[in-house]
Design a protein around this motif. Structure first.
Motif, mmCIF file in Angstrom:
data_model
loop_
_atom_site.group_PDB
_atom_site.id
_atom_site.type_symbol
_atom_site.label_atom_id
_atom_site.label_comp_id
_atom_site.label_asym_id
_atom_site.label_seq_id
_atom_site.Cartn_x
_atom_site.Cartn_y
_atom_site.Cartn_z
ATOM 1 N N SER A 146 5.440 15.078 11.777
ATOM 2 C CA SER A 146 5.579 13.753 11.816
ATOM 3 C C SER A 146 4.263 12.951 11.465
ATOM 4 N N LEU A 147 4.430 11.640 11.281
ATOM 5 C CA LEU A 147 3.106 11.025 10.740
ATOM 6 C C LEU A 147 3.146 9.865 11.672
ATOM 7 N N ASP A 148 1.908 9.349 12.148
ATOM 8 C CA ASP A 148 1.588 8.168 12.957
ATOM 9 C C ASP A 148 0.996 7.308 12.011
ATOM 10 N N ARG A 149 1.566 6.161 11.402
ATOM 11 C CA ARG A 149 0.717 5.204 10.402
ATOM 12 C C ARG A 149 0.610 3.847 11.142
ATOM 13 N N SER A 150 0.359 4.144 12.497
ATOM 14 C CA SER A 150 0.087 2.498 13.356
ATOM 15 C C SER A 150 -1.318 1.993 12.668
ATOM 16 N N ASP A 151 -2.276 2.649 12.623
ATOM 17 C CA ASP A 151 -3.660 2.514 12.340
ATOM 18 C C ASP A 151 -3.619 2.140 10.756
ATOM 19 N N PRO A 152 -3.926 1.020 10.123
ATOM 20 C CA PRO A 152 -3.959 0.470 8.738
ATOM 21 C C PRO A 152 -4.824 1.396 8.014
ATOM 22 N N GLU A 153 -5.957 1.914 8.724
ATOM 23 C CA GLU A 153 -6.926 2.496 8.049
ATOM 24 C C GLU A 153 -7.201 4.070 8.221
ATOM 25 N N GLY A 195 2.129 20.674 14.757
ATOM 26 C CA GLY A 195 1.974 21.391 16.037
ATOM 27 C C GLY A 195 1.462 20.822 17.150
ATOM 28 N N ASP A 196 0.338 21.389 17.777
ATOM 29 C CA ASP A 196 -0.445 20.719 18.883
ATOM 30 C C ASP A 196 -1.735 20.106 18.115
ATOM 31 N N THR A 197 -1.755 20.278 16.801
ATOM 32 C CA THR A 197 -2.934 19.545 16.359
ATOM 33 C C THR A 197 -2.679 18.470 15.610
ATOM 34 N N VAL A 198 -3.630 17.456 15.868
ATOM 35 C CA VAL A 198 -3.284 16.124 15.004
ATOM 36 C C VAL A 198 -4.574 15.867 14.159
ATOM 37 N N LEU A 199 -4.172 15.782 12.773
ATOM 38 C CA LEU A 199 -5.380 15.519 11.741
ATOM 39 C C LEU A 199 -5.358 14.208 11.320
ATOM 40 N N ASP A 200 -6.562 13.569 11.366
ATOM 41 C CA ASP A 200 -6.724 12.264 10.886
ATOM 42 C C ASP A 200 -7.063 12.329 9.397
ATOM 43 N N ALA A 201 -6.371 11.203 8.757
ATOM 44 C CA ALA A 201 -6.624 11.417 7.109
ATOM 45 C C ALA A 201 -6.719 9.956 6.535
ATOM 46 N N VAL A 228 3.849 4.632 0.287
ATOM 47 C CA VAL A 228 4.151 3.919 1.609
ATOM 48 C C VAL A 228 2.872 3.951 2.006
ATOM 49 N N GLY A 229 2.053 2.555 2.382
ATOM 50 C CA GLY A 229 0.890 2.670 3.133
ATOM 51 C C GLY A 229 -0.169 3.490 2.520
ATOM 52 N N ARG A 230 -0.825 4.681 3.116
ATOM 53 C CA ARG A 230 -1.643 5.709 2.780
ATOM 54 C C ARG A 230 -0.915 7.072 2.369
ATOM 55 N N VAL A 231 0.093 6.961 2.302
ATOM 56 C CA VAL A 231 0.969 8.193 2.068
ATOM 57 C C VAL A 231 1.577 8.195 0.580
ATOM 58 N N ALA A 232 1.207 8.936 -0.463
ATOM 59 C CA ALA A 232 1.805 9.296 -1.634
ATOM 60 C C ALA A 232 2.873 10.606 -1.481
ATOM 61 N N LEU A 233 3.964 10.229 -2.134
ATOM 62 C CA LEU A 233 4.863 11.456 -2.611
ATOM 63 C C LEU A 233 4.447 11.846 -3.885
#
Length: 385
Positions: A128-135, A142-148, A275-280
């Motif tokens: 999943s992706l969390d895009r709530s922060d515009p920055e 899994g149990d890891t969350v990566l900020d990008a 979409v936002g900071r995500v490129a396909l």
């Protein structure tokens, strides 16, 4: 802008993007859901635009050295008569490089070798992706969350990320064709570098490699999901009586080496590739039928264009807007052309329609065929900074 990227998918497009991003100074992590990088797959043909993209990424020469250059071959009928000959020399003269054939496994290994080992995480599935922060975007793995600062979704035709970003999109559709393919166990005596043979609702092709082995593929009109207890026996039965070297290619193949996949495509184009900071990117953005041999080449174009946009634009948002504007029209036009090529090629089944098509191909001057190929393969990569 920030310079931390996560690439979801360790296929050709994802690896190429990671190479490009690292060349312009981005810290890049590639997440590949497969636990073991066994490099499953058959062969691939790269047209000039794909090779020029690899050149821009700095890996074109090493790929050329491992590949077989394609100068001879063309399209035939099941009894062996030629419909059209390939003029590889003319294409090389026009495009500045030849078409090459290479095992997918070899291409994957070469692309991975251009990246630090620690940048690729196998057995890491982004869920999943969390895009709530515009920055930034948070990638849950899994149990890891990566900020990008940037996420590149290169997770294939069945892209989970595409579904998250476009929940109302219908997703991939079955094309009506299924493909069986394999690489021969040992070298085969071949007189050409590349061939396609068209029958009624069926295609058989081969692609020669530098070590003398070859990839073959058999494409058939069939309902989705049909599978055979012995795929190799099915291909031998279906193409019995077709010209040399088809029997020799099948005889040189181990039954367990045969792969069988339905051909799916994004028949409904996406409204945008960012979409936002995500490129396909790649099949996640524009999965297409293989009839023009442009699927991987378009993914490589995506990788270079995205990298160049990030060097030319002041923000991630403006870079992704530029990437979308430059890539979506071209890639979607090529996807439409590939679908049309399939309908007029392998998928054509009516005897009269097949006869008319064959006659038209025989009467088409070679220079016209070359111009048709140039429409898709002629591409100049943007500068990476």
């Amino acid at each position: 802008m920030g310079t931390n990227a996560v690439v979801i998918g360790g296929g050709i497009g994802g690896l190429a993007t990671a190479i490009g991003l690292r060349r312009i100074g981005w810290r890049t992590t590639v997440l590949e859901r497969a636990h073991v990088l066994d490099d499953a797959g058959a062969g691939i043909s790269l047209a000039a635009n794909g090779i020029h993209a690899l050149d821009a990424l700095g890996v074109g020469e090493v790929v050329r050295e491992a590949a077989r250059h394609q100068y001879t071959g063309g399209t035939r009928t099941p009894d062996g008569r030629w419909l059209a000959r390939m003029d590889g020399v003319a294409l090389e003269r026009e495009l500045g490089t030849s078409i090459v054939g290479i095992p997918r496994a070899t291409l994957h290994r070469l692309l991975r070798a251009a990246l630090p080992e620690e940048s690729l995480r196998a057995g890491a599935e982004a869920t999943s992706l969390d895009r709530s922060d515009p920055e930034r975007v948070r990638v849950v793995c899994g149990d890891t969350v990566l900020d990008a600062d940037l996420v590149v979704a290169a997770d294939g035709v069945g892209s989970r990320m595409r579904t998250l970003l476009f929940p109302d999109h219908p997703g991939p559709a079955y094309s009506g064709s299924t493909v069986l393919r394999a690489i021969t166990e040992h070298p085969v005596d071949l007189r050409t570098d590349f061939e396609l043979t068209w029958g009624r609702g069926a295609e058989f092709g081969h692609l020669a490699f530098a070590d003398g082995r070859a990839e073959w593929h058999a494409v058939l009109n069939a309902p989705a999901g049909v599978r055979h207890p012995d795929p190799l026996a099915e291909v031998r039965w279906r193409f019995a009586g077709w010209h040399h070297p088809i029997p020799a290619l099948l005889a040189a193949t181990r039954p367990e080496a045969v792969l069988h996949h339905d051909v799916n495509e994004l028949a409904t184009p996406l409204p945008r590739y960012a979409v936002g900071r995500v490129a396909l990117l790649g099949d996640a953005a524009h999965a297409m039928m293989p009839n023009l041999g442009q699927g991987a080449c378009q993914a490589l174009e995506d990788a270079v264009t995205l990298t160049a946009a990030l060097t030319a634009e002041p923000t991630v948002a403006s870079a992704l807007s530029r990437y979308d504007a430059e890539r979506r029209p071209r890639s979607q036009a090529i996807a439409r052309a590939a679908r049309q090529a399939g309908r007029l090629g392998q998928q054509l089944d009516h005897p009269f329609a097949v006869a008319v098509r064959n006659a038209a191909i025989r009467m088409t001057p070679s220079r016209v065929t070359v111009r048709a190929i140039l429409r898709h393969a002629a591409w100049t990569p943007p500068r990476l900074g």
